[in-house]
Design a protein around this motif. Sequence first.
Motif, PDB file in Angstrom:
ATOM      1  N   SER A 167      36.334 124.695 163.233  1.00  0.00           N
ATOM      2  CA  SER A 167      35.106 123.894 163.123  1.00  0.00           C
ATOM      3  C   SER A 167      33.936 124.760 162.660  1.00  0.00           C
ATOM      4  N   LEU A 168      34.030 126.078 162.882  1.00  0.00           N
ATOM      5  CA  LEU A 168      32.959 126.990 162.479  1.00  0.00           C
ATOM      6  C   LEU A 168      32.874 127.139 160.964  1.00  0.00           C
ATOM      7  N   ILE A 169      33.981 126.820 160.264  1.00  0.00           N
ATOM      8  CA  ILE A 169      33.954 126.889 158.798  1.00  0.00           C
ATOM      9  C   ILE A 169      34.110 125.487 158.208  1.00  0.00           C
ATOM     10  N   PHE A 170      33.712 124.489 159.003  1.00  0.00           N
ATOM     11  CA  PHE A 170      33.557 123.107 158.527  1.00  0.00           C
ATOM     12  C   PHE A 170      34.871 122.382 158.226  1.00  0.00           C
ATOM     13  N   VAL A 171      35.955 122.787 158.887  1.00  0.00           N
ATOM     14  CA  VAL A 171      37.193 122.017 158.811  1.00  0.00           C
ATOM     15  C   VAL A 171      37.049 120.820 159.751  1.00  0.00           C
ATOM     16  N   HIS A 172      37.316 119.636 159.265  1.00  0.00           N
ATOM     17  CA  HIS A 172      37.085 118.421 160.050  1.00  0.00           C
ATOM     18  C   HIS A 172      38.237 118.155 161.015  1.00  0.00           C
ATOM     19  N   GLU A 173      38.428 119.094 161.948  1.00  0.00           N
ATOM     20  CA  GLU A 173      39.474 118.917 162.956  1.00  0.00           C
ATOM     21  C   GLU A 173      38.872 118.304 164.213  1.00  0.00           C
ATOM     22  N   ILE A 174      39.599 118.284 165.305  1.00  0.00           N
ATOM     23  CA  ILE A 174      39.183 117.554 166.507  1.00  0.00           C
ATOM     24  C   ILE A 174      37.831 118.035 167.026  1.00  0.00           C
ATOM     25  N   THR A 175      37.658 119.332 167.171  1.00  0.00           N
ATOM     26  CA  THR A 175      36.406 119.860 167.715  1.00  0.00           C
ATOM     27  C   THR A 175      35.234 119.563 166.798  1.00  0.00           C
ATOM     28  N   TYR A 176      35.452 119.653 165.493  1.00  0.00           N
ATOM     29  CA  TYR A 176      34.382 119.327 164.544  1.00  0.00           C
ATOM     30  C   TYR A 176      33.969 117.867 164.701  1.00  0.00           C
ATOM     31  N   GLN A 177      34.954 116.976 164.811  1.00  0.00           N
ATOM     32  CA  GLN A 177      34.654 115.559 164.999  1.00  0.00           C
ATOM     33  C   GLN A 177      33.880 115.335 166.297  1.00  0.00           C
ATOM     34  N   GLY A 178      34.212 116.104 167.319  1.00  0.00           N
ATOM     35  CA  GLY A 178      33.490 115.993 168.580  1.00  0.00           C
ATOM     36  C   GLY A 178      32.039 116.395 168.444  1.00  0.00           C
ATOM     37  N   GLN A 179      31.787 117.441 167.654  1.00  0.00           N
ATOM     38  CA  GLN A 179      30.412 117.878 167.431  1.00  0.00           C
ATOM     39  C   GLN A 179      29.622 116.848 166.634  1.00  0.00           C
ATOM     40  N   VAL A 180      30.323 116.137 165.754  1.00  0.00           N
ATOM     41  CA  VAL A 180      29.657 115.119 164.942  1.00  0.00           C
ATOM     42  C   VAL A 180      29.093 113.999 165.822  1.00  0.00           C
TER      43      VAL A 180
ATOM     44  N   PRO B  61      44.727 114.924 161.969  1.00  0.00           N
ATOM     45  CA  PRO B  61      45.500 115.433 160.823  1.00  0.00           C
ATOM     46  C   PRO B  61      45.162 116.875 160.448  1.00  0.00           C
ATOM     47  N   ALA B  62      43.881 117.214 160.446  1.00  0.00           N
ATOM     48  CA  ALA B  62      43.493 118.583 160.104  1.00  0.00           C
ATOM     49  C   ALA B  62      43.955 119.563 161.175  1.00  0.00           C
ATOM     50  N   THR B  63      43.850 119.162 162.442  1.00  0.00           N
ATOM     51  CA  THR B  63      44.314 120.028 163.530  1.00  0.00           C
ATOM     52  C   THR B  63      45.810 120.256 163.438  1.00  0.00           C
ATOM     53  N   VAL B  64      46.565 119.187 163.188  1.00  0.00           N
ATOM     54  CA  VAL B  64      48.021 119.306 163.067  1.00  0.00           C
ATOM     55  C   VAL B  64      48.390 120.168 161.861  1.00  0.00           C
ATOM     56  N   ALA B  65      47.715 119.949 160.736  1.00  0.00           N
ATOM     57  CA  ALA B  65      48.008 120.738 159.532  1.00  0.00           C
ATOM     58  C   ALA B  65      47.729 122.214 159.762  1.00  0.00           C
ATOM     59  N   ALA B  66      46.587 122.526 160.382  1.00  0.00           N
ATOM     60  CA  ALA B  66      46.240 123.919 160.657  1.00  0.00           C
ATOM     61  C   ALA B  66      47.225 124.549 161.634  1.00  0.00           C
ATOM     62  N   THR B  67      47.619 123.777 162.643  1.00  0.00           N
ATOM     63  CA  THR B  67      48.544 124.294 163.655  1.00  0.00           C
ATOM     64  C   THR B  67      49.922 124.538 163.063  1.00  0.00           C
TER      65      THR B  67
ATOM     66  N   ALA C  64      37.805 113.108 176.076  1.00  0.00           N
ATOM     67  CA  ALA C  64      38.674 112.616 175.006  1.00  0.00           C
ATOM     68  C   ALA C  64      39.233 113.780 174.187  1.00  0.00           C
ATOM     69  N   MET C  65      38.400 114.796 173.932  1.00  0.00           N
ATOM     70  CA  MET C  65      38.869 115.977 173.201  1.00  0.00           C
ATOM     71  C   MET C  65      39.969 116.681 173.982  1.00  0.00           C
ATOM     72  N   LEU C  66      39.762 116.844 175.280  1.00  0.00           N
ATOM     73  CA  LEU C  66      40.779 117.480 176.116  1.00  0.00           C
ATOM     74  C   LEU C  66      42.085 116.700 176.080  1.00  0.00           C
ATOM     75  N   ALA C  67      41.970 115.366 176.113  1.00  0.00           N
ATOM     76  CA  ALA C  67      43.168 114.526 176.111  1.00  0.00           C
ATOM     77  C   ALA C  67      43.974 114.716 174.828  1.00  0.00           C
ATOM     78  N   LEU C  68      43.296 114.794 173.693  1.00  0.00           N
ATOM     79  CA  LEU C  68      43.998 114.967 172.422  1.00  0.00           C
ATOM     80  C   LEU C  68      44.699 116.323 172.346  1.00  0.00           C
ATOM     81  N   TYR C  69      43.998 117.372 172.764  1.00  0.00           N
ATOM     82  CA  TYR C  69      44.633 118.692 172.748  1.00  0.00           C
ATOM     83  C   TYR C  69      45.811 118.749 173.722  1.00  0.00           C
ATOM     84  N   LEU C  70      45.680 118.070 174.854  1.00  0.00           N
ATOM     85  CA  LEU C  70      46.759 118.062 175.838  1.00  0.00           C
ATOM     86  C   LEU C  70      47.999 117.380 175.281  1.00  0.00           C
ATOM     87  N   VAL C  71      47.810 116.271 174.580  1.00  0.00           N
ATOM     88  CA  VAL C  71      48.946 115.563 173.986  1.00  0.00           C
ATOM     89  C   VAL C  71      49.644 116.442 172.950  1.00  0.00           C
TER      90      VAL C  71
END
Length: 222
Positions: A159-172, A14-20, A188-195
């Motif tokens: 993710s560098l400013i703590f937005v809980h998007e896909i990459t941030y979740q991956g780091q978690v 959701p955060a990735t989609v909203a930012a995009t 899994a991260m690559l798959a989500l970005y690819l979709v």
Amino acid sequence: MFAYFLSVLAQGVPATVAATLGGIVLCVVLSFAAGLGMLAPQRWVRVLARSYVEVWRGTSEVVQLFWIFFALPLLIGFELLPLWAGILVLGLNHGAYGGEIVRGAILAVPREQHECAVALSFTRLQRLRRVILPQALVEMVPPFTNLFIQLLKASALLSLIFVHEITYQGQVILSPSFTGQTVWIYLAMLALYLVLAALIAGGMRALERRAAAAVGREPVDD
């Protein structure tokens, strides 16, 4: 295990989609403003538009993000929400590239089309709206598709400013307990970005076909 990683990463969608989407909207507005500005008859408008393009295209996107999120609040007196700061940077940065796309597409419209519009006594605004932009839009869509996908991928910087998007979740979930699963987490991260990129590409292909049909061109093949 892969399904578990995917479910955790999906929480950042959701955060990735909203930012995009927010970045794309701002990018389109700024792209047309800058592209048309660089072709404006007034010199000061051309200088202003060109300055925006060169500054935001010629500086680091990471530094831009840090400046907007950490330094700008010191000047304006209040702090932007991380997601809004990210949208602002994504739109401003990619809008600078988009300005060149708009400018180039308008210049690619045959000169005869401009002359015909003048012969019909169209005003400058009418020429743009009825003759130039509909034809230029067909040329803009493919490069804008690439630009929007680049914007999607750049959203990982949030993710560098703590937005809980896909990459941030991956780091978690990249914790010592999952050291042996690093490959699967990144896969899994690559798959989500690819979709998400495929959805953007599909939507833009549909837009390209409609834009081509609107000016009487043959539908664009997939």
